[in-house]
Structures are given as C-alpha cells and as structure tokens.
Write a protein that holds these residues in place. Structure first.
Motif, PDB file in Angstrom:
ATOM      1  N   LYS A 139       0.816  -1.209   0.000  1.00 21.73           N
ATOM      2  CA  LYS A 139       0.000   0.000   0.000  1.00 21.73           C
ATOM      3  C   LYS A 139       0.856   1.268   0.000  1.00 21.73           C
ATOM      4  O   LYS A 139       0.414   2.322  -0.443  1.00 21.73           O
ATOM      5  CB  LYS A 139      -0.936   0.017   1.214  1.00 21.73           C
ATOM      6  N   LYS A 140       2.091   1.149   0.474  1.00 18.40           N
ATOM      7  CA  LYS A 140       2.914   2.354   0.662  1.00 18.40           C
ATOM      8  C   LYS A 140       4.198   2.368  -0.160  1.00 18.40           C
ATOM      9  O   LYS A 140       4.667   3.434  -0.560  1.00 18.40           O
ATOM     10  CB  LYS A 140       3.293   2.493   2.144  1.00 18.40           C
ATOM     11  N   GLU A 141       4.792   1.202  -0.377  1.00 12.14           N
ATOM     12  CA  GLU A 141       6.149   1.180  -0.944  1.00 12.14           C
ATOM     13  C   GLU A 141       6.135   0.987  -2.457  1.00 12.14           C
ATOM     14  O   GLU A 141       5.232   0.374  -3.031  1.00 12.14           O
ATOM     15  CB  GLU A 141       6.984   0.079  -0.269  1.00 12.14           C
TER      16      GLU A 141
END
Length: 233
Positions: A139-141
């Motif tokens: 979701k973030k990287e």
C-alpha cells in the motif's frame, strides 16, 4: 541466459543454505527427467504474484494514459514468466514442512545459493535469473519497473516467513508457451546436496526413498529430519 543481473540481489555468501520442500512424486519427476519444474507466475495461490504495489501501479497508469499497450504488457507478462521457489534457512523449518508437504511422505532438498547457480544449465531460448525476494508494504512502498523481473522479486510483508530465493525464467523472447509451467535443464548432482525425509515418516519410507534414489543412479546423503530426534532427559 543470464544468471547474474546487476539489478537483482542475492546473499553474498554462495554457501548460504536453501531448501525446497516437495512430495515424493515431484521429487521422482525431478530425478527421472533431470529437469526442474517451474510454476507459471500467475498460477501461484498469491493473487498479487507478479503484480505491482499501489504507488507503482498509479505511476504506470499515468504513463499508460497515452500508451495503453504499456499497461497491457505488464498484465500479460505474468503468463510468460515461470518461477522455482527456494527457502533460505540454515536449518530445517517446521513451518515449511507443514505448508509445502501434504502428508508424512514429503521430503526436502537441501542446497546452497552457489549450487543453484551452478546447477541451472544455460538456456539459449530465454532469459533466466536467480534473485532474492524483497518483502514490502504494497500500500505504501514503490516497486521499480525499470527491469521486467522486478515485479517477480517483490512480495507482501505477510509472506516474509518464506525468505524466498527464486529461479526465474522469462520466455517472452521465445515461442515457448507456458501452460501450468516450464521444465528447465539442471545438473541434479549440483542442485542437491542432501535429502531430508519428513519428520513424521516411517522408517520404511526412508528406506524406500534410499532405494529409489540408488536405482536411479544417484548417491545423495539422505537423512531423517532432525525435528524428530529422540528426546534426551
């Protein structure tokens, strides 16, 4: 064939121990065919296999606005890539026995990073690499996409326990069609250092494996799993 790629990382020590847990039928198929089966990347249970993290996908979508073929290439590429998974661990893993062998008649191949590299026989028709999997927050990287192998070398953090090294074959440049997967030529004596028999197996099963291996002309060291050692008290 290129087993080394400056963008793909591996443990520095070639003696790093790796394992493959499998059932007897797959093991015998490996010995008899002298070929290692690799699963097509989109046939794995993990539906995210070979896909991108959310930040990368958003980036690719923007690029694809004026070039829809760009996104379609990445979607279809999963059908052209086959993977053989190996587990990095100095010791046997109780969890891996549980996950990858269906009953007490499984076994494990012990090898090393260096042995894997030496075992894969060069293939002229398509590219092959060996690389260590990175575990990230999807979701973030960000997953870089300047190398077509990168999507297959990243997995979600929930799979960290696998500590996976992969042999990857990409048949995009050849006419090879992958159905469930692909078999590649390997040097069996390089590939296999030792065989470990399932910890819950009976003695007759170990003797059967020893007999089958001998009849097929191999002389690997075959051990009963250390997880079933006698209790000392």
């Amino acid at each position: 064939m290129y087993l080394n790629n400056k963008n793909i990382t591996l443990p520095e020590d070639p003696n790093t121990v790796v394992w493959k847990y499998l059932d007897l039928s797959k093991f015998l198929d490996l010995l008899m065919s002298k070929k290692l089966f690799m699963s097509r990347s989109d046939k794995f249970e993990d539906q995210y296999e070979g896909t991108f993290s959310e930040p990368t996908y958003e980036e690719i979508k923007k690029i694809a606005e004026n070039n829809p073929e760009f996104l379609q290439y990445y979607k279809s590429h999963r059908e052209k890539v086959a993977i053989s998974s190996w587990h990095i661990n100095e010791y046997e893993s109780f969890a891996m026995w549980q996950i990858f062998t269906q009953n007490s008649e499984g076994l494990a191949i012990q090898s090393t990073i260096g042995r894997l590299q030496n075992a894969v026989i060069p293939e002229k028709k398509f590219d092959q690499f060996i690389g260590e999997v990175n575990y990230i927050d999807y979701k973030k990287e960000h997953i870089p996409f300047d190398d077509v192998f990168f999507p297959f070398l990243f997995k979600r953090k929930s799979f960290q326990y696998e500590r996976e090294v992969r042999i990857i074959s990409d048949v995009t440049q050849s006419n090879t069609k992958l159905n469930d997967g692909l078999k590649i030529n390997v040097d069996i004596n390089q590939l296999i250092e030792k065989i470990y028999i399932h910890p819950k197996s009976e003695n007759w099963y170990k003797n059967l494996v020893i007999q089958l291996v001998e009849q097929l002309g191999f002389d690997f060291t075959i051990e009963k799993s250390d997880l079933e050692s006698d209790i000392l008290i």
